[in-house]
Write a protein that holds these residues in place. Structure first.
Motif, PDB file in Angstrom:
ATOM      1  N   ALA A 169       0.835  -1.205   0.000  1.00 11.01           N
ATOM      2  CA  ALA A 169       0.000   0.000   0.000  1.00 11.01           C
ATOM      3  C   ALA A 169       0.868   1.254   0.000  1.00 11.01           C
ATOM      4  N   MET A 170       1.949   1.228   0.788  1.00  5.05           N
ATOM      5  CA  MET A 170       2.878   2.352   0.802  1.00  5.05           C
ATOM      6  C   MET A 170       3.498   2.552  -0.581  1.00  5.05           C
ATOM      7  N   CYS A 171       3.872   1.456  -1.231  1.00  3.91           N
ATOM      8  CA  CYS A 171       4.473   1.538  -2.562  1.00  3.91           C
ATOM      9  C   CYS A 171       3.493   2.138  -3.571  1.00  3.91           C
ATOM     10  N   GLU A 172       2.222   1.733  -3.482  1.00  8.14           N
ATOM     11  CA  GLU A 172       1.184   2.285  -4.366  1.00  8.14           C
ATOM     12  C   GLU A 172       1.038   3.792  -4.142  1.00  8.14           C
ATOM     13  N   TYR A 221      12.135  -6.641  -1.059  1.00  9.43           N
ATOM     14  CA  TYR A 221      12.121  -5.981  -2.369  1.00  9.43           C
ATOM     15  C   TYR A 221      11.115  -4.838  -2.408  1.00  9.43           C
ATOM     16  N   VAL A 222       9.962  -5.048  -1.766  1.00  5.60           N
ATOM     17  CA  VAL A 222       8.951  -3.979  -1.720  1.00  5.60           C
ATOM     18  C   VAL A 222       9.473  -2.799  -0.903  1.00  5.60           C
ATOM     19  N   LEU A 223      10.137  -3.082   0.217  1.00  5.64           N
ATOM     20  CA  LEU A 223      10.706  -2.002   1.034  1.00  5.64           C
ATOM     21  C   LEU A 223      11.770  -1.231   0.259  1.00  5.64           C
ATOM     22  N   LEU A 224      12.602  -1.938  -0.495  1.00  2.10           N
ATOM     23  CA  LEU A 224      13.615  -1.263  -1.311  1.00  2.10           C
ATOM     24  C   LEU A 224      12.964  -0.385  -2.374  1.00  2.10           C
ATOM     25  N   SER A 225      11.841  -0.851  -2.940  1.00  5.65           N
ATOM     26  CA  SER A 225      11.119  -0.034  -3.924  1.00  5.65           C
ATOM     27  C   SER A 225      10.577   1.232  -3.272  1.00  5.65           C
TER      28      SER A 225
END
Length: 355
Positions: A254-257, A295-299
């Protein structure tokens, strides 16, 4: 995304293997985990008593029958009674010497008849056992002292007098209780982490982010609310996420979005609010994760780095209630939706409360 394959543990948030996870996995493979195994580590007794009891349950004590199995040439005669073969259940419970100790102690222990040691332990330390904390501690301590007396018989050639053994145990137990009471008085209570009430003033727009799960199948979705620093509405959006039932991973996606939408719409000064303290702390250690979450955190970190001024803050649940409503709305699981300048009618009360 292209990344090299690597080993990871599916039992750890970061994907890093730990002995604790391996121990639990081994217990599952060897059979159903009885409640007594978990309750053992909850006993309020000295650590060496817990370790002793764990070794007894695991049949790892150096009793004569275990030593013979390991090809030590011995005659299996109990060193305490001299009549029967020694095993864990015999030396700690049914031996003539141990039986006398239990009778004189007057502790309310279950019967030994026809049971092995794990079954007997389950009767007084399992889920259905009606024994209090003090009874648990006294039984555990007396088991330890019976084993210590057995070792005296092996190495010194004599057993302690029963009353001396019980007096020695009573003194140890009283010392332990006194030290625990003193420790509880001096111990400073640990307050759970709470959102910082003195957050710095937000820079640029404020983005509130949350994730939610829908129905019995737990379909994940996200919700975001973007407002100016004065609270005026800018935009809102929600939509489905692709992940299993993993709350932390859903919050990260959700943060990435939200960050992707902010960057694509030209925002460079942002303050992001989330109610997940684990997510905020994980962003600082994204490189240590060996799972898809890493990977999501790195994004997310990459997206934050592309904006001139960006910060992620942990806030209380009420501060992101409007984003939560967006994530839990029935439309969130169907398709991505956006509202610009004017909020949807179902959202207006929550937007007003967020100001």
């Amino acid at each position: 995304m292209e990344y090299d394959d690597m080993w990871y543990s599916d039992r750890d948030l970061r994907g890093c293997y730990s002995v604790k996870d391996g121990y639990r996995k081994l217990g599952e493979l060897n059979g159903p985990c009885l409640p007594v195994w978990g309750n053992l580590w909850k006993l309020q007794v000295p650590p060496k008593w817990k370790n002793f009891l764990w070794r007894a349950l695991s049949v790892n004590l150096p009793t004569l029958n275990n030593l013979i199995k390991r090809r030590v040439e011995l005659i299996n005669i109990c060193p305490a009674c001299g009549t029967d073969e020694e095993n864990v259940m015999h030396i700690l419970c049914s031996c003539y010497f141990a039986t006398h100790v239990w009778n004189i102690s007057q502790l309310p222990i279950p019967s030994f008849d026809g049971m092995n040691f794990v079954q007997w332990m389950e009767l007084w330390l399992g889920v259905s056992a009606a024994y209090n904390t003090e009874a648990h501690g006294r039984i555990c301590g007396l088991l330890y002292d019976i084993w210590s007396a057995r070792n005296e018989a092996v190495w010194e050639g004599c057993l302690p007098v029963l009353y001396v053994l019980l007096q020695r145990f009573s003194a140890r137990w009283a010392t332990w209780i006194a030290s625990e009471q003193q420790r509880s008085i001096s111990r400073v209570p640990h307050a759970p982490p709470t959102p910082n009430p003195l957050l710095p003033p937000p820079t640029g727009v404020i983005c509130r982010v949350d994730a939610g799960f829908h129905g019995p199948t737990r379909v994940p979705a996200y919700g975001i609310i973007v407002q100016e620093a004065d609270g005026s509405f800018v935009a809102a959006g929600n939509g489905p996420l692709i992940c299993s039932y993993d709350p932390i991973l859903a919050e990260a996606l959700a943060m990435c979005e939200a960050l992707s939408w902010l960057r694509n719409n030209g925002f460079s000064m942002i303050t992001v609010y989330t109610d997940s303290s684990i997510l905020v702390s994980s962003l600082s250690h994204a490189c240590s994760f060996r799972t898809y979450l890493g990977y999501v955190l790195l994004s997310c970190k990459h997206l934050l780095s592309t904006m001139s001024s960006s910060v992620v803050n942990h806030v209380c649940r009420d501060a992101v209630q409007a984003a939560h409503v967006m994530a839990k709305h029935v439309s969130a699981t169907l398709a991505r939706s956006q509202w610009r300048d004017v909020p949807h009618p179902f959202l207006e009360p929550d937007v007003a409360n967020a100001i």
